[in-house]
Design a protein around this motif. Structure first.
Motif, short mmCIF file in Angstrom:
data_model
loop_
_atom_site.label_atom_id
_atom_site.label_comp_id
_atom_site.label_asym_id
_atom_site.label_seq_id
_atom_site.Cartn_x
_atom_site.Cartn_y
_atom_site.Cartn_z
N ILE A 132 5.81 -28.20 10.85
CA ILE A 132 6.56 -27.89 9.73
C ILE A 132 7.82 -28.82 9.92
O ILE A 132 8.38 -28.70 11.11
CB ILE A 132 6.94 -26.52 9.69
N ILE A 133 8.53 -29.29 8.93
CA ILE A 133 9.86 -29.94 9.06
C ILE A 133 10.63 -29.65 7.82
O ILE A 133 10.33 -29.52 6.64
CB ILE A 133 9.41 -31.80 8.89
N GLN A 134 11.82 -29.52 8.18
CA GLN A 134 13.09 -29.39 7.09
C GLN A 134 13.69 -30.61 7.00
O GLN A 134 14.32 -30.87 8.16
CB GLN A 134 13.75 -28.27 7.24
N PRO A 135 14.25 -31.37 5.86
CA PRO A 135 15.44 -32.14 5.66
C PRO A 135 16.87 -31.56 5.88
O PRO A 135 16.93 -30.30 5.92
CB PRO A 135 15.08 -32.70 4.36
N GLY A 174 12.60 -22.64 2.90
CA GLY A 174 11.74 -22.68 1.78
C GLY A 174 12.19 -23.67 0.66
O GLY A 174 11.44 -23.80 -0.25
N ALA A 175 13.16 -23.83 0.56
CA ALA A 175 14.15 -24.74 -0.58
C ALA A 175 13.40 -25.95 -0.46
O ALA A 175 13.17 -26.72 -1.64
CB ALA A 175 15.68 -25.01 -0.69
N CYS A 176 13.14 -26.64 0.56
CA CYS A 176 12.45 -27.92 0.76
C CYS A 176 11.57 -27.97 2.06
O CYS A 176 12.14 -28.04 3.20
CB CYS A 176 13.44 -29.13 0.81
N PHE A 177 10.30 -27.57 2.02
CA PHE A 177 9.59 -27.04 3.24
C PHE A 177 8.35 -28.22 3.24
O PHE A 177 7.54 -27.95 2.37
CB PHE A 177 9.09 -25.72 2.80
N PHE A 178 8.27 -28.85 4.43
CA PHE A 178 6.98 -29.58 4.46
C PHE A 178 6.23 -28.82 5.70
O PHE A 178 6.66 -28.51 6.69
CB PHE A 178 7.50 -31.19 4.90
N ILE A 179 4.99 -29.01 5.44
CA ILE A 179 3.98 -28.31 6.14
C ILE A 179 2.61 -29.24 6.14
O ILE A 179 2.11 -29.56 5.05
CB ILE A 179 3.69 -26.92 6.01
N ARG A 180 2.11 -29.09 7.21
CA ARG A 180 0.53 -29.84 7.43
C ARG A 180 -0.42 -28.83 6.85
O ARG A 180 -0.40 -27.63 6.89
CB ARG A 180 0.13 -30.11 8.92
N SER A 181 -1.05 -29.31 5.66
CA SER A 181 -2.03 -28.46 5.01
C SER A 181 -3.00 -27.71 5.98
O SER A 181 -3.38 -26.46 5.59
CB SER A 181 -2.54 -28.98 3.98
#
Length: 339
Positions: free
Chosen positions: A111-114, A169-176
């Protein structure tokens, strides 16, 4: 399978889509863009069809909130990486590349956040996530760049990449594959704190959560529920307790929850002294709801929970008693944060 899918959850947000969707399209080359509509009653779907024909539309059957809204929508998305983006986010040039580079080189990062800055005041961090999130022993969240209501100016003090307790959660990257392994967001949360719960479950499974300052977005914030909305107070207090029941290590579980509820009571009294009676009632409602469903959530506990899930014992004590209002005052060196 696509490498990355940008998925924007929408409910009656045609004006937000008109304002912010163009930046997503302009700066997201190589990504497939979706608008997942939560059964809007405005003209959102027709607006996207007519003005942005390259954007794919997913129609959910009802407005089930953030958690179930995304869970339902993502069943229709086939991509390695999900970028879950609020409809009130303005993205910037090159916002995806640093994120993808981290996923490509760090296999345990899930999971990554900018960096999230305030759209209305772009020199400052934004409340919802700042430069990445942490929690204290009693489950109170705070961010680099924002502790409770104190917002820091972005002066490059968090231009790094570090491990987090949670990503916004406003901008949330996650591996599917990780999202699916964890069975997505907890739908009972409806909205608020669900991303912290998902991140905590990911940490319990041994995954890493990162902040990447090479990617910047701007967030309006409060476009769905403002900070002063009693419903938001209810959801935040109830969901925090549910999250603790699910994810705390067994040792000290009941003490932490009991003490957290005492602190909630103090918050309720504080609202009373401020004349915010509806917020005090919202906390009481949150606790009553928690009592009714807590046994169900005890059954959701996994076998293993990480013991060192928090970075400070009480951010409430540090902020309100010791008057520590800036993240760097807590961690004036990086020794307590994994780089």
């Amino acid at each position: 399978m696509d490498k990355i899918a940008v998925v924007i959850l929408n409910w009656n947000g045609v004006k937000l889509l008109e304002q912010f969707l163009p930046s997503v399209i302009q700066f997201s080359a190589g990504a497939t863009i979706y608008v997942a509509d939560n059964a809007s009653t405005d003209d959102s779907v027709n607006f996207v069809k007519e003005n942005f024909p390259t954007v794919q539309i997913i129609k959910n059957t009802a407005n089930h909130g953030f958690a179930k809204g995304y869970n339902d929508a993502l069943k229709n998305v086939n991509a390695e990486i999900y970028a879950l983006v609020n409809s009130d986010i303005e993205v910037t040039e090159n916002w995806l590349q640093p994120i993808l580079e981290t996923f490509n080189t760090e296999k345990h990062t899930a999971i990554i956040q900018p960096k999230i800055l305030d759209f209305k005041n772009k020199e400052y961090f934004e409340y919802a996530g700042g430069a990445g999130g942490f929690i204290d022993k009693f489950g109170f969240p705070y961010c680099r760049g924002r502790i409770f209501d104190t917002i820091e100016k972005d002066e490059g003090q968090y231009d790094d990449n570090c491990e987090l307790s949670w990503a916004s959660g406003a901008c949330f990257f996650i591996r599917s594959e990780v999202y699916n392994e964890l069975k997505g967001f907890d739908e009972s949360f409806f909205a608020h704190q669900e991303e912290i719960d998902l991140c905590w479950r990911a940490l319990n499974e041994g995954y890493v959560i990162k902040y990447n300052s090479g990617s910047t977005v701007y967030h309006v914030g409060g476009a769905t529920l403002s900070q002063g909305n009693p419903k938001k107070t209810y959801l935040n207090f109830r969901n925090s307790l549910l999250m603790l029941v699910k994810n705390l290590p067994k040792k000290g579980l009941f003490f932490v929850i009991f003490f957290r509820m005492v602190l909630d009571g103090i918050a309720g009294i504080r609202f009373l002294t401020q004349g915010k009676f509806k917020h005090t009632l919202a906390i009481l409602h949150a606790h009553f709801s928690f009592y009714c469903i807590s046994l169900k959530y005890i059954r959701k506990r996994k076998y293993f929970q990480i013991k060192q899930y928090y970075t400070v014992k009480s951010i409430v004590y540090l902020y309100y008693i010791k008057k520590v209002i800036v993240f760097k005052e807590i961690f004036n060196t990086n020794q307590n944060i994994k780089n």
